[in-house]
Design an enzyme around this catalytic site. Structure first.
Site, mmCIF file in Angstrom:
data_model
loop_
_atom_site.group_PDB
_atom_site.id
_atom_site.type_symbol
_atom_site.label_atom_id
_atom_site.label_comp_id
_atom_site.label_asym_id
_atom_site.label_seq_id
_atom_site.Cartn_x
_atom_site.Cartn_y
_atom_site.Cartn_z
ATOM 1 N N HIS A 81 45.500 31.516 66.438
ATOM 2 C CA HIS A 81 45.124 32.732 65.712
ATOM 3 C C HIS A 81 45.566 33.910 66.588
ATOM 4 C CE1 HIS A 81 42.301 35.831 64.230
ATOM 5 N NE2 HIS A 81 42.097 35.071 63.169
ATOM 6 N N ASP A 88 39.347 28.044 72.313
ATOM 7 C CA ASP A 88 38.891 28.854 71.185
ATOM 8 C C ASP A 88 38.253 27.894 70.186
ATOM 9 O OD1 ASP A 88 38.614 30.214 68.842
ATOM 10 O OD2 ASP A 88 40.675 30.936 68.719
ATOM 11 N N GLN A 115 36.943 27.489 65.009
ATOM 12 C CA GLN A 115 36.998 26.633 63.801
ATOM 13 C C GLN A 115 36.519 25.219 64.094
ATOM 14 O OE1 GLN A 115 37.441 27.871 60.932
ATOM 15 N NE2 GLN A 115 38.462 29.820 61.340
ATOM 16 N N LYS A 132 30.909 32.410 61.690
ATOM 17 C CA LYS A 132 31.554 31.172 61.222
ATOM 18 C C LYS A 132 30.600 29.978 61.337
ATOM 19 C CE LYS A 132 35.954 33.034 61.898
ATOM 20 N NZ LYS A 132 36.917 33.455 60.916
ATOM 21 N N CYS A 154 46.248 35.392 59.956
ATOM 22 C CA CYS A 154 46.294 35.891 61.345
ATOM 23 C C CYS A 154 46.981 34.867 62.241
ATOM 24 C CB CYS A 154 44.901 36.200 61.878
ATOM 25 S SG CYS A 154 44.094 37.518 61.009
HETATM 26 N N1 PLP Z 1 40.249 32.109 66.512
HETATM 27 C C1 PLP Z 1 40.326 31.381 65.395
HETATM 28 C C2 PLP Z 1 40.837 29.974 65.458
HETATM 29 C C3 PLP Z 1 39.909 31.928 64.180
HETATM 30 O O1 PLP Z 1 39.981 31.211 63.058
HETATM 31 C C4 PLP Z 1 39.424 33.265 64.160
HETATM 32 C C5 PLP Z 1 39.022 33.886 62.899
HETATM 33 O O2 PLP Z 1 39.277 33.412 61.835
HETATM 34 C C6 PLP Z 1 39.359 33.970 65.364
HETATM 35 C C7 PLP Z 1 39.779 33.362 66.520
HETATM 36 C C8 PLP Z 1 38.821 35.366 65.411
HETATM 37 O O3 PLP Z 1 37.457 35.360 65.083
HETATM 38 P P1 PLP Z 1 36.678 36.729 64.886
HETATM 39 O O4 PLP Z 1 37.479 37.530 63.892
HETATM 40 O O5 PLP Z 1 35.345 36.317 64.375
HETATM 41 O O6 PLP Z 1 36.622 37.392 66.210
#
Ligand code: PLP
Length: 408
Positions: free
Chosen positions: A123, A200, A203, A226, A364
């Site tokens: 992401h 990270d 998900q 999430k 993203c």
């Molecule tokens: N990393 C992953 C794998 C994501 O799916 C997302 C958001 O969809 C993020 C980071 C960023 O999360 P946030 O927008 O809640 O900071």
């Protein structure tokens, strides 16, 4: 017994109808999850009975609020099986957590010619902060690619991981492909060359039990929204020994020890990384969400979602003209696809008119789109309350749209 019916009843938003009375089919859970009554009640009760700023007041309410906030930290620690609550930093979400690490690593850790490794499936939140750090310090950004099946090219690890690698950052689960990455293997390879590792978990944490001590990662982060919790709250877990070396990137109240007009010393972990008034109502409600997950059972949720994913892949793949991206050995949460001859936004808009919420776009993750040579994809993503009936509705919807377009 996994009581799907009861779980669905726990989420009031799901009972709604859309437009002309279509039942809501919410399949955009990778973007954000819905909130159960218990979380909504916790937010309301906090503001109704407990609200006062934390760590400051000498009064009863402030103490109660502080106790609840620190209780929330303990719930998160327990959920991750972290060693102590000093390792749990509350942030606004994953994006902030990763930025805090990428911008807070001591510059003395790096020498000219050093490298950072990320994957091609990140992401943007776990790519751009590392790009910025590499540009700022003149480091090399190395990429671990993935194959068309959506699985990481682990063979590349041999050439990527050498003594120049100082940091490795990658997703536990891809937000586009749903791939569950073999993170233990990557963490070990990174540690073998002396690099630190951030995972990270945005998900993953709502689908898979996480034990940061068994994983042996240095950092793990996720967002509250999430995991059935509220927006504007997230977590940065850091192994104490590593976290204590992280420089704060925000300065102000709460994070200090002594302040004179010319100088400041910083306080202890985790507070020195939590400048300003924290989102304590969010932290408390997120802890309630984690407790709700624990009550249902994270393994039970995982089994339910794995069966749903098998069913979804099977049903979707029977639709004429559909392309599903990737076929990883382990996929959880998200499946992305395109329908031949139809823009993914048009597809999502037409599904929306049927009451079906899916996401369309680059998610993203523009490098993932570039890998497959597309500008966007539609994505269906599942949660503990998703059902086979909803997948049937989705597939019927896609088939109807396909027929309309084929007649043109
Ligand atoms: N990393 C992953 C794998 C994501 O799916 C997302 C958001 O969809 C993020 C980071 C960023 O999360 P946030 O927008 O809640 O900071």
């Amino acid at each position: 017994m996994y009581d799907l019916n009861q779980i669905q009843k726990d989420f009031p938003i799901l009972a709604q109808t859309m437009y002309d009375g279509q039942k809501l089919v919410y399949l955009d859970n990778a973007a954000t999850t819905q909130k159960p009554y218990e979380v909504l009640k916790a937010i309301q009760e906090h503001y109704a009975y407990d609200n006062a700023n934390v760590h400051r007041g000498a009064h009863y309410l402030s103490n109660r609020s502080t106790q609840r906030f620190e209780w929330a930290r303990e719930v998160v620690r327990d959920f991750l099986n972290a060693g102590c609550t000093e390792e749990i930093v509350f942030t606004h979400g994953t994006t902030e957590s990763i930025n805090m690490v990428a911008s807070g690593l001591p510059e003395t850790w790096f020498r000219a010619g050093d490298a950072i490794v990320v994957t091609e499936m990140e992401h943007h939140s776990n790519l751009v902060p590392w790009q910025m750090l590499c540009k700022r310090l003149g480091l090399e950004l190395r990429i671990l690619h993935f194959c068309d099946d959506g699985m990481l090219h682990l063979d590349e690890l041999d050439s990527l991981m050498d003594e120049h690698v100082r940091f490795v950052s990658f997703c536990h689960v891809s937000n586009v492909l749903g791939t569950v990455n073999p993170i233990e293997k990557i963490i070990k390879r990174a540690h073998d060359v002396g690099a630190y590792v951030l995972v990270d978990g945005t998900q993953a944490i709502q689908h898979i039990p996480i034990d940061v001590r068994t994983l042996d990662c240095d950092f793990y982060c996720f967002s509250g929204h999430k995991v059935y919790g509220p927006n504007g709250i997230g977590v940065l877990y850091g192994r104490k020994e590593v976290l204590s070396q992280l420089n704060p990137i925000y300065f102000g109240g709460e994070m200090v020890d002594e302040v004179s007009l010319q100088d400041t010393t910083f306080g202890k972990l985790p507070y020195r990384l939590e400048a300003g008034t924290p989102n304590y109502p969010g932290a408390i409600a997120m802890a309630i969400a984690l407790q709700y997950i624990t009550k249902i059972g994270i393994c039970e949720i995982g089994h339910h979602e794995a069966a749903l994913m098998d069913y979804a892949q099977d049903q979707l793949s029977q639709i004429c003209g559909i392309q599903i991206y990737g076929s990883p050995e382990k996929r959880i949460g998200s499946v992305s696809f395109n329908l031949k001859g139809i823009d993914c936004y048009d597809l999502a808009c037409m599904l929306d008119k049927m009451g079906i919420a899916v996401r369309a776009g680059s998610h993203c993750a523009q490098p993932v789109m570039a890998h497959y040579g597309v500008s966007g994809m539609a994505r269906a993503s599942f949660a503990m309350y998703s059902s086979e009936a909803e997948i049937d509705t989705l597939c019927c919807g896609i088939q109807r749209i396909s027929k309309i377009f084929s007649r043109r």
